[in-house]
Design an enzyme around this catalytic site. Structure first.
Site, PDB file in Angstrom:
ATOM      1  N   LYS A 189      -3.404  -0.678  14.738  1.00 52.30           N
ATOM      2  CA  LYS A 189      -2.732   0.315  15.546  1.00 52.30           C
ATOM      3  C   LYS A 189      -3.378   0.426  16.911  1.00 52.30           C
ATOM      4  O   LYS A 189      -4.603   0.435  17.048  1.00 52.30           O
ATOM      5  CB  LYS A 189      -2.795   1.679  14.851  1.00 52.30           C
ATOM      6  CG  LYS A 189      -1.684   1.853  13.862  1.00 52.30           C
ATOM      7  CD  LYS A 189      -2.113   2.775  12.750  1.00 52.30           C
ATOM      8  CE  LYS A 189      -3.313   2.186  12.080  1.00 52.30           C
ATOM      9  NZ  LYS A 189      -3.820   2.897  10.969  1.00 52.30           N
TER      10      LYS A 189
ATOM     11  N   GLU B  12       0.832  -1.217   0.000  1.00 53.93           N
ATOM     12  CA  GLU B  12       0.000   0.000   0.000  1.00 53.93           C
ATOM     13  C   GLU B  12       0.864   1.263   0.000  1.00 53.93           C
ATOM     14  O   GLU B  12       2.065   1.198   0.282  1.00 53.93           O
ATOM     15  CB  GLU B  12      -0.927   0.002   1.220  1.00 53.93           C
ATOM     16  CG  GLU B  12      -0.179  -0.016   2.550  1.00 53.93           C
ATOM     17  CD  GLU B  12      -0.756   0.916   3.598  1.00 53.93           C
ATOM     18  OE1 GLU B  12      -1.256   1.997   3.233  1.00 53.93           O
ATOM     19  OE2 GLU B  12      -0.662   0.581   4.782  1.00 53.93           O
TER      20      GLU B  12
ATOM     21  N   SER C 124     -12.789   1.711  10.303  1.00 53.32           N
ATOM     22  CA  SER C 124     -12.050   1.766   9.037  1.00 53.32           C
ATOM     23  C   SER C 124     -12.679   0.865   7.979  1.00 53.32           C
ATOM     24  O   SER C 124     -13.098  -0.260   8.269  1.00 53.32           O
ATOM     25  CB  SER C 124     -10.604   1.347   9.266  1.00 53.32           C
ATOM     26  OG  SER C 124      -9.929   1.278   8.032  1.00 53.32           O
ATOM     27  N   ALA C 125     -12.691   1.362   6.743  1.00 52.95           N
ATOM     28  CA  ALA C 125     -13.164   0.548   5.624  1.00 52.95           C
ATOM     29  C   ALA C 125     -12.234  -0.648   5.394  1.00 52.95           C
ATOM     30  O   ALA C 125     -12.591  -1.584   4.666  1.00 52.95           O
ATOM     31  CB  ALA C 125     -13.259   1.400   4.360  1.00 52.95           C
TER      32      ALA C 125
ATOM     33  N   ASP D 159     -16.960   5.416  13.574  1.00 52.97           N
ATOM     34  CA  ASP D 159     -15.702   5.479  12.828  1.00 52.97           C
ATOM     35  C   ASP D 159     -15.040   4.098  12.864  1.00 52.97           C
ATOM     36  O   ASP D 159     -14.326   3.755  13.806  1.00 52.97           O
ATOM     37  CB  ASP D 159     -14.774   6.554  13.400  1.00 52.97           C
ATOM     38  CG  ASP D 159     -13.557   6.796  12.506  1.00 52.97           C
ATOM     39  OD1 ASP D 159     -13.376   6.055  11.515  1.00 52.97           O
ATOM     40  OD2 ASP D 159     -12.787   7.731  12.797  1.00 52.97           O
TER      41      ASP D 159
HETATM   42  N1  PSU Z   1      -0.883   1.705   9.619  1.00 50.64           N
HETATM   43  C1  PSU Z   1       0.228   2.459   9.748  1.00 50.64           C
HETATM   44  N2  PSU Z   1       0.314   3.614   9.081  1.00 50.64           N
HETATM   45  C2  PSU Z   1      -0.663   4.009   8.237  1.00 50.64           C
HETATM   46  C3  PSU Z   1      -1.821   3.196   8.078  1.00 50.64           C
HETATM   47  C4  PSU Z   1      -1.885   2.067   8.792  1.00 50.64           C
HETATM   48  O1  PSU Z   1       1.130   2.123  10.491  1.00 50.64           O
HETATM   49  O2  PSU Z   1      -0.526   5.058   7.621  1.00 50.64           O
HETATM   50  C5  PSU Z   1      -2.876   3.577   7.089  1.00 50.64           C
HETATM   51  C6  PSU Z   1      -3.230   2.352   6.248  1.00 50.64           C
HETATM   52  O3  PSU Z   1      -3.176   2.730   4.898  1.00 50.64           O
HETATM   53  C7  PSU Z   1      -4.633   2.019   6.672  1.00 50.64           C
HETATM   54  C8  PSU Z   1      -5.178   3.391   6.983  1.00 50.64           C
HETATM   55  O4  PSU Z   1      -5.342   1.350   5.679  1.00 50.64           O
HETATM   56  O5  PSU Z   1      -4.091   4.003   7.681  1.00 50.64           O
HETATM   57  C9  PSU Z   1      -6.434   3.348   7.792  1.00 50.64           C
HETATM   58  O6  PSU Z   1      -7.018   4.600   7.788  1.00 50.64           O
HETATM   59  P1  PSU Z   1      -8.530   4.773   8.288  1.00 50.64           P
HETATM   60  O7  PSU Z   1      -8.485   4.467   9.765  1.00 50.64           O
HETATM   61  O8  PSU Z   1      -8.860   6.224   8.004  1.00 50.64           O
HETATM   62  O9  PSU Z   1      -9.365   3.818   7.506  1.00 50.64           O
HETATM   63 MN    MN Z   2     -12.109   6.404   9.778  1.00 55.32          MN
END
Ligand code: PSU
Ligand code: MN
Length: 300
Positions: free
Chosen positions: A159, A25, A140-141, A138
């Protein structure tokens, strides 16, 4: 489809001849890590995949197309560019249509990898249910993408800024198998322990490949989440990380951060408060996850 999907020759050739391929990614480079650690991480992940005999397929959106197998220059363009969109699943079509550069999250990368017939990807930590997510919704997708995209995602859990218990519960509800590689516990990204036990463990990449094959043979829609703790020498004790997270969550609340900005904001805050310690750990675990993904792909 080729009009919008650009699978580069090395990746296409590997797929055509059954060589192992690992998708990577780009949101982590563009929105998750600062310069120059983002570029170091990109280089380290690609090198780790190659060292294990697989072909890296870094995915992102450029000039109105999905690129599968970006060059180092293109990765740098996404990692350091000013107006790079954070692209989750909902963002794919609008960002391509407007020809904006876009860095793909785990969710979007998994979906696009699957479109390109790649079945394994690596990342740091997936997104999940945010703390307070039962109220803000909230979530994540990444979670939903895992439930409807047959791709194995190798990571270090989710995380620790998230609600890990609710994240695991949601994965169970959606039917996503979670396999611990060399661990019986869901890792907490920077830390190896979360206190949350896992149902399944594998100690050999070949055993993970077998699970992927069974899942595919039965045409399950779900992907597989493969989790391993950060390398021992880089793991940070949970109690220490918890302190930094509390600060980050307070800062996010005070600044009114919402939606797609939440994750990048929390990561930046934690790295600042920890004086860069989380960045070292992040780099180390990204490389080790890329390596494991390549080893798994090699057994498929
Ligand atoms: N884990 C990390 N750093 C990141 C992400 C995950 O250590 O930058 C990113 C990944 O691309 C993950 C995204 O898919 O954050 C999730 O964001 P959100 O919670 O807005 O869906
Ligand atoms: Mn989100």
């Amino acid at each position: 489809m080729e009009r919008y999907l650009d699978v580069r020759v090395e990746v296409a050739a590997a797929l055509a001849t059954g060589q192992p391929v690992v998708a990577l990614e780009t949101t982590v480079y563009a929105h998750g890590l600062p310069d120059p650690i983002n570029l170091q991480a990109a280089a380290a992940m690609e090198a780790a995949v190659r060292e294990e005999g697989a072909v890296p397929a870094t995915i992102g959106l450029l000039r109105g197309r999905v690129v599968v197998g970006m060059t180092p220059d293109e990765i740098e363009e996404l990692a350091t560019g000013a107006a790079v969109a954070k692209v989750s699943v909902r963002d794919i079509a609008p960002v391509i249509a407007t020809r904006r550069p876009g860095a793909t999250t785990v969710a979007a990368t998994a979906v696009l990898a699957s479109t390109a017939s790649i079945s394994v990807m690596a990342t740091g930590g997936i997104g999940g249910v945010h703390r307070g997510g039962e109220d803000s919704l909230d979530v994540s997708a990444d979670i939903q993408a895992l439930s409807r995209t047959p791709v194995a995602v190798v990571c270090s859990g989710a995380k620790s800024v998230l609600d890990l218990g609710r994240t695991l519960e949601t994965l169970e509800t959606l039917g996503v198998p979670v396999i611990g590689f060399g661990t019986d516990e869901f890792p907490a990204f920077y830390s190896s322990d979360s206190g949350l036990g896992l149902e399944y463990r594998a100690d050999d990449p070949a055993d993970i490949a077998t699970i992927i094959e069974v899942q595919g043979a039965l045409r399950r829609s779900q992907g597989i989440l493969v989790v391993q703790p950060p390398p021992v020498s880089d793991a940070i004790p949970r109690a220490e990380v918890d302190g930094w997270i509390e600060v980050a969550l307070r800062e996010a609340r005070d600044s009114g951060i919402r939606g797609k900005d939440v994750t990048p904001f929390l990561l930046e805050s934690v790295s600042r408060t920890s004086r860069g310690r989380t960045l070292e750990t992040n780099l180390a675990l990204l490389e080790s996850n890329a390596r494991l993904a390549a080893r798994v792909a090699g057994h498929l």
